[in-house]
Design a protein around this motif. Sequence first.
Motif, PDB file in Angstrom:
ATOM      1  N   ASN A 232      22.645 -50.677 171.564  1.00 15.28           N
ATOM      2  CA  ASN A 232      23.989 -50.313 172.000  1.00 15.28           C
ATOM      3  C   ASN A 232      24.539 -49.157 171.185  1.00 15.28           C
ATOM      4  O   ASN A 232      24.061 -48.853 170.087  1.00 15.28           O
ATOM      5  N   LEU A 233      25.534 -48.529 171.751  1.00 13.55           N
ATOM      6  CA  LEU A 233      26.152 -47.350 171.153  1.00 13.55           C
ATOM      7  C   LEU A 233      27.652 -47.419 171.401  1.00 13.55           C
ATOM      8  O   LEU A 233      28.090 -47.645 172.531  1.00 13.55           O
ATOM      9  N   THR A 234      28.429 -47.241 170.344  1.00 14.43           N
ATOM     10  CA  THR A 234      29.889 -47.250 170.461  1.00 14.43           C
ATOM     11  C   THR A 234      30.412 -45.818 170.405  1.00 14.43           C
ATOM     12  O   THR A 234      30.031 -45.050 169.516  1.00 14.43           O
ATOM     13  N   ILE A 235      31.233 -45.458 171.364  1.00 15.80           N
ATOM     14  CA  ILE A 235      31.850 -44.133 171.357  1.00 15.80           C
ATOM     15  C   ILE A 235      33.348 -44.280 171.615  1.00 15.80           C
ATOM     16  O   ILE A 235      33.779 -45.214 172.299  1.00 15.80           O
ATOM     17  N   GLU A 236      34.109 -43.366 171.056  1.00 16.09           N
ATOM     18  CA  GLU A 236      35.562 -43.386 171.225  1.00 16.09           C
ATOM     19  C   GLU A 236      36.012 -42.166 172.010  1.00 16.09           C
ATOM     20  O   GLU A 236      35.433 -41.090 171.896  1.00 16.09           O
ATOM     21  N   LYS A 237      37.059 -42.356 172.791  1.00 16.39           N
ATOM     22  CA  LYS A 237      37.552 -41.283 173.655  1.00 16.39           C
ATOM     23  C   LYS A 237      37.954 -40.055 172.851  1.00 16.39           C
ATOM     24  O   LYS A 237      37.753 -38.916 173.290  1.00 16.39           O
ATOM     25  N   LYS A 238      38.458 -40.258 171.657  1.00 18.36           N
ATOM     26  CA  LYS A 238      38.901 -39.132 170.841  1.00 18.36           C
ATOM     27  C   LYS A 238      37.737 -38.272 170.348  1.00 18.36           C
ATOM     28  O   LYS A 238      37.945 -37.153 169.870  1.00 18.36           O
ATOM     29  N   ASP A 239      36.513 -38.805 170.476  1.00 17.82           N
ATOM     30  CA  ASP A 239      35.342 -38.091 169.962  1.00 17.82           C
ATOM     31  C   ASP A 239      34.691 -37.163 170.983  1.00 17.82           C
ATOM     32  O   ASP A 239      33.715 -36.478 170.665  1.00 17.82           O
ATOM     33  N   PHE A 240      35.173 -37.149 172.231  1.00 16.83           N
ATOM     34  CA  PHE A 240      34.587 -36.236 173.218  1.00 16.83           C
ATOM     35  C   PHE A 240      35.665 -35.688 174.144  1.00 16.83           C
ATOM     36  O   PHE A 240      36.726 -36.293 174.330  1.00 16.83           O
ATOM     37  N   ASP A 241      35.367 -34.510 174.725  1.00 15.46           N
ATOM     38  CA  ASP A 241      36.350 -33.844 175.589  1.00 15.46           C
ATOM     39  C   ASP A 241      35.772 -33.435 176.944  1.00 15.46           C
ATOM     40  O   ASP A 241      36.456 -32.808 177.752  1.00 15.46           O
ATOM     41  N   ASP A 242      34.494 -33.765 177.203  1.00 12.61           N
ATOM     42  CA  ASP A 242      33.803 -33.415 178.452  1.00 12.61           C
ATOM     43  C   ASP A 242      33.624 -31.909 178.634  1.00 12.61           C
ATOM     44  O   ASP A 242      33.289 -31.445 179.727  1.00 12.61           O
ATOM     45  N   LYS A 243      33.838 -31.153 177.562  1.00 13.70           N
ATOM     46  CA  LYS A 243      33.624 -29.705 177.615  1.00 13.70           C
ATOM     47  C   LYS A 243      32.639 -29.261 176.537  1.00 13.70           C
ATOM     48  O   LYS A 243      31.617 -28.654 176.837  1.00 13.70           O
ATOM     49  N   THR A 244      32.964 -29.576 175.293  1.00 17.56           N
ATOM     50  CA  THR A 244      32.056 -29.238 174.192  1.00 17.56           C
ATOM     51  C   THR A 244      31.307 -30.462 173.673  1.00 17.56           C
ATOM     52  O   THR A 244      30.293 -30.336 172.997  1.00 17.56           O
ATOM     53  N   VAL A 245      31.807 -31.642 173.989  1.00 18.37           N
ATOM     54  CA  VAL A 245      31.116 -32.901 173.693  1.00 18.37           C
ATOM     55  C   VAL A 245      31.122 -33.710 174.986  1.00 18.37           C
ATOM     56  O   VAL A 245      32.187 -34.113 175.470  1.00 18.37           O
ATOM     57  N   VAL A 246      29.926 -33.926 175.553  1.00 19.37           N
ATOM     58  CA  VAL A 246      29.836 -34.486 176.904  1.00 19.37           C
ATOM     59  C   VAL A 246      28.905 -35.700 176.937  1.00 19.37           C
ATOM     60  O   VAL A 246      27.684 -35.554 176.850  1.00 19.37           O
ATOM     61  N   PRO A 247      29.436 -36.914 177.065  1.00 20.43           N
ATOM     62  CA  PRO A 247      28.575 -38.078 177.333  1.00 20.43           C
ATOM     63  C   PRO A 247      28.047 -37.964 178.769  1.00 20.43           C
ATOM     64  O   PRO A 247      28.831 -37.805 179.710  1.00 20.43           O
ATOM     65  N   PHE A 248      26.722 -38.059 178.931  1.00 17.60           N
ATOM     66  CA  PHE A 248      26.120 -37.722 180.221  1.00 17.60           C
ATOM     67  C   PHE A 248      25.039 -38.734 180.592  1.00 17.60           C
ATOM     68  O   PHE A 248      24.307 -39.239 179.737  1.00 17.60           O
ATOM     69  N   VAL A 249      24.935 -39.009 181.885  1.00 19.20           N
ATOM     70  CA  VAL A 249      23.959 -39.966 182.410  1.00 19.20           C
ATOM     71  C   VAL A 249      23.143 -39.285 183.510  1.00 19.20           C
ATOM     72  O   VAL A 249      23.702 -38.591 184.362  1.00 19.20           O
ATOM     73  N   LYS A 250      21.829 -39.474 183.484  1.00 15.30           N
ATOM     74  CA  LYS A 250      21.001 -38.951 184.574  1.00 15.30           C
ATOM     75  C   LYS A 250      19.941 -39.974 184.955  1.00 15.30           C
ATOM     76  O   LYS A 250      19.554 -40.829 184.154  1.00 15.30           O
ATOM     77  N   LEU A 251      19.494 -39.879 186.182  1.00 11.84           N
ATOM     78  CA  LEU A 251      18.425 -40.745 186.673  1.00 11.84           C
ATOM     79  C   LEU A 251      17.094 -40.170 186.230  1.00 11.84           C
ATOM     80  O   LEU A 251      16.799 -39.002 186.489  1.00 11.84           O
ATOM     81  N   ASN A 252      16.273 -40.978 185.545  1.00 10.29           N
ATOM     82  CA  ASN A 252      14.982 -40.465 185.098  1.00 10.29           C
ATOM     83  C   ASN A 252      13.875 -40.776 186.109  1.00 10.29           C
ATOM     84  O   ASN A 252      14.112 -41.380 187.154  1.00 10.29           O
ATOM     85  N   LYS A 253      12.665 -40.358 185.792  1.00 10.17           N
ATOM     86  CA  LYS A 253      11.544 -40.520 186.721  1.00 10.17           C
ATOM     87  C   LYS A 253      11.239 -41.975 187.030  1.00 10.17           C
ATOM     88  O   LYS A 253      10.738 -42.302 188.108  1.00 10.17           O
TER      89      LYS A 253
END
Length: 285
Positions: A232-253
């Motif tokens: 697991n991984l804990t992240i806080e909203k104050k730590d990202f802005d979706d511009k220079t810090v982007v939590p991202f999800v993609k479908l892998n093979k």
Amino acid sequence: MRMWMCFALVSLLGCKEAEVGGPKAISKELGTPGATGSAPVAAGEVTLLLNDTIVAKVTAKDLVAWPRLDSLFPANARRMGTWQALYVKGAGEKVTEINKPGDTHREQVLAVFLDKQGAPAFGIFDPVELAKRGEPQARVDALREIRLRMDVEGGRGQNDHGSAASEDPTKLKIAIKTPKGEQILTGEKLLGLPRETVPDGDAKGWKLTALLAAMDVTTFEKLVLTDAAGLNLTIEKKDFDDKTVVPFVKLNKQGSLRFKIYTKKAEGWISTGDLRALTTIEILK
């Protein structure tokens, strides 16, 4: 006399077949890629060769689920990092060559499927397009033969994860836990969401906030993300802005969801917080 002995020897080297729960497993030596000595192929049948040996023959019934190409080869030949080249033969004698497919198509999925007329075809797919039975980025129609050249001696590619079992992305279920209760983001709903380009490449996926917004979660301060292995991984909203810090999800093979946090550094991006098969997003507050 010598000619008669040669004929007798050829007659003894027959082709042995055995059913292995799908494509017919076969062992027979052949010549070089594209050679006129390739084995005869029945209509609608695709011959798979590993180096110079036929390892399977597949028909339309084996391709209904649009399987990944690696899944059709023997288990010890499924690590794409060891693949040196593919030779794909469709109609006529033209052979399409793909060198080092594990490197050149790292973000795509190689699959064998049925075209609109029910005939076998080979395609290079974006993972989401394959899950949706969409259009490949490149294809070979009237598919008759695929020959895989593989490094059987060296250690290159042995740590490649391309041989992992494939999941059906439409059956994905992501649990979204909030103080008010739990919701399920289904694979079908996820695949219908618009995608964006991954910050550091050409692949596509979704910002984490887009997944949450799809489930009407727009306000939060802290999240805990968990994958299938229990990491697991804990992240806080104050730590990202979706511009220079982007939590991202993609479908892998493999049909699972890969999570990373991309951070802008100078002219490029670095990635951290890697989860390989996201299953749960919990909103703590």
